[in-house]
Design a protein around this motif. Structure first.
Motif, PDB file in Angstrom:
ATOM      1  N   VAL A   1       0.845  -1.201   0.000  1.00 44.53           N
ATOM      2  CA  VAL A   1       0.000   0.000   0.000  1.00 44.53           C
ATOM      3  C   VAL A   1       0.876   1.246   0.000  1.00 44.53           C
ATOM      4  CG1 VAL A   1      -1.608   1.356   1.411  1.00 44.53           C
ATOM      5  CG2 VAL A   1      -2.031  -1.076   1.046  1.00 44.53           C
ATOM      6  N   ALA A   2       1.876   1.269   0.868  1.00 38.64           N
ATOM      7  CA  ALA A   2       2.760   2.434   0.959  1.00 38.64           C
ATOM      8  C   ALA A   2       3.535   2.660  -0.345  1.00 38.64           C
ATOM      9  CB  ALA A   2       3.722   2.264   2.129  1.00 38.64           C
ATOM     10  N   ALA A   3       3.991   1.585  -0.971  1.00 33.38           N
ATOM     11  CA  ALA A   3       4.765   1.703  -2.202  1.00 33.38           C
ATOM     12  C   ALA A   3       3.893   2.076  -3.401  1.00 33.38           C
ATOM     13  CB  ALA A   3       5.493   0.386  -2.490  1.00 33.38           C
ATOM     14  N   THR A   4       2.658   1.602  -3.407  1.00 35.77           N
ATOM     15  CA  THR A   4       1.756   1.825  -4.534  1.00 35.77           C
ATOM     16  C   THR A   4       1.132   3.213  -4.515  1.00 35.77           C
ATOM     17  OG1 THR A   4       1.244  -0.528  -4.521  1.00 35.77           O
ATOM     18  CG2 THR A   4      -0.239   0.870  -5.755  1.00 35.77           C
TER      19      THR A   4
ATOM     20  N   PRO B   1       2.080   6.741  -3.359  1.00 39.98           N
ATOM     21  CA  PRO B   1       3.083   7.662  -2.821  1.00 39.98           C
ATOM     22  C   PRO B   1       2.497   8.853  -2.065  1.00 39.98           C
ATOM     23  CG  PRO B   1       2.993   7.812  -5.224  1.00 39.98           C
ATOM     24  CD  PRO B   1       2.112   6.674  -4.822  1.00 39.98           C
ATOM     25  N   ALA B   2       1.219   9.146  -2.253  1.00 38.23           N
ATOM     26  CA  ALA B   2       0.611  10.240  -1.488  1.00 38.23           C
ATOM     27  C   ALA B   2       0.453   9.866  -0.015  1.00 38.23           C
ATOM     28  CB  ALA B   2      -0.750  10.605  -2.075  1.00 38.23           C
ATOM     29  N   LEU B   3       0.562   8.582   0.296  1.00 41.33           N
ATOM     30  CA  LEU B   3       0.510   8.154   1.686  1.00 41.33           C
ATOM     31  C   LEU B   3       1.898   8.335   2.291  1.00 41.33           C
ATOM     32  CD1 LEU B   3      -1.659   4.929   1.339  1.00 41.33           C
ATOM     33  CD2 LEU B   3      -2.344   7.095   2.358  1.00 41.33           C
ATOM     34  N   GLY B   4       2.071   9.413   3.019  1.00 39.20           N
ATOM     35  CA  GLY B   4       3.365   9.689   3.630  1.00 39.20           C
ATOM     36  C   GLY B   4       3.649   8.798   4.806  1.00 39.20           C
ATOM     37  N   LEU B   5       2.594   8.325   5.452  1.00 38.60           N
ATOM     38  CA  LEU B   5       2.722   7.448   6.618  1.00 38.60           C
ATOM     39  C   LEU B   5       1.594   6.433   6.586  1.00 38.60           C
ATOM     40  CD1 LEU B   5       3.786   6.735   9.530  1.00 38.60           C
ATOM     41  CD2 LEU B   5       2.153   8.419  10.363  1.00 38.60           C
ATOM     42  N   VAL B   6       1.937   5.176   6.790  1.00 38.87           N
ATOM     43  CA  VAL B   6       0.958   4.096   6.926  1.00 38.87           C
ATOM     44  C   VAL B   6       1.398   3.287   8.136  1.00 38.87           C
ATOM     45  CG1 VAL B   6      -0.105   2.065   5.886  1.00 38.87           C
ATOM     46  CG2 VAL B   6       0.619   3.949   4.428  1.00 38.87           C
TER      47      VAL B   6
END
Length: 105
Positions: A19-22, A24-29
């Motif tokens: 999820v984090a790699a796919t 990139p707008a997710l700065g933190l998971v």
């Protein structure tokens, strides 16, 4: 079938990493356990330089999502000049996923 409903810790790590790699707008998971402490964390180290897992048990969004049983989001927070929206979503077995989503492409 049970593994689909309750993934093992190794599976959870793979899922969060993808999820984090796919996205990139997710700065933190982060996967937050029933005790409110992060179990897994993937973050942009420039925007989120803190090392180690955080205790989010007193975080107002974590408390709200846990009590209401539905997603909760807060006000945008600026990190390294970029606005991030914190979102907490409840999962089965008392777990939560905590993300900070970049509002800037």
């Amino acid at each position: 079938m049970g593994s689909l409903l309750r993934p093992r810790a190794a599976d959870e790590e793979i899922i969060l990493q993808r999820v984090a790699a796919t996205h990139p707008a997710l700065g933190l998971v982060a996967l937050v356990g029933p005790d409110g402490k992060e179990r897994l964390r993937f973050a942009d180290t420039q925007a989120f330089p803190a090392s180690g897992l955080e205790d989010r048990s007193r975080d107002p969004l974590v408390v709200q999502a846990r009590a209401g049983g539905q997603a909760a989001w807060g006000q945008a927070v600026e990190r390294q000049g970029r606005p991030y929206l914190p979102i907490v979503h409840p999962l089965p077995a008392g777990k939560l996923v905590y993300v900070e989503y970049s509002l800037q492409a």
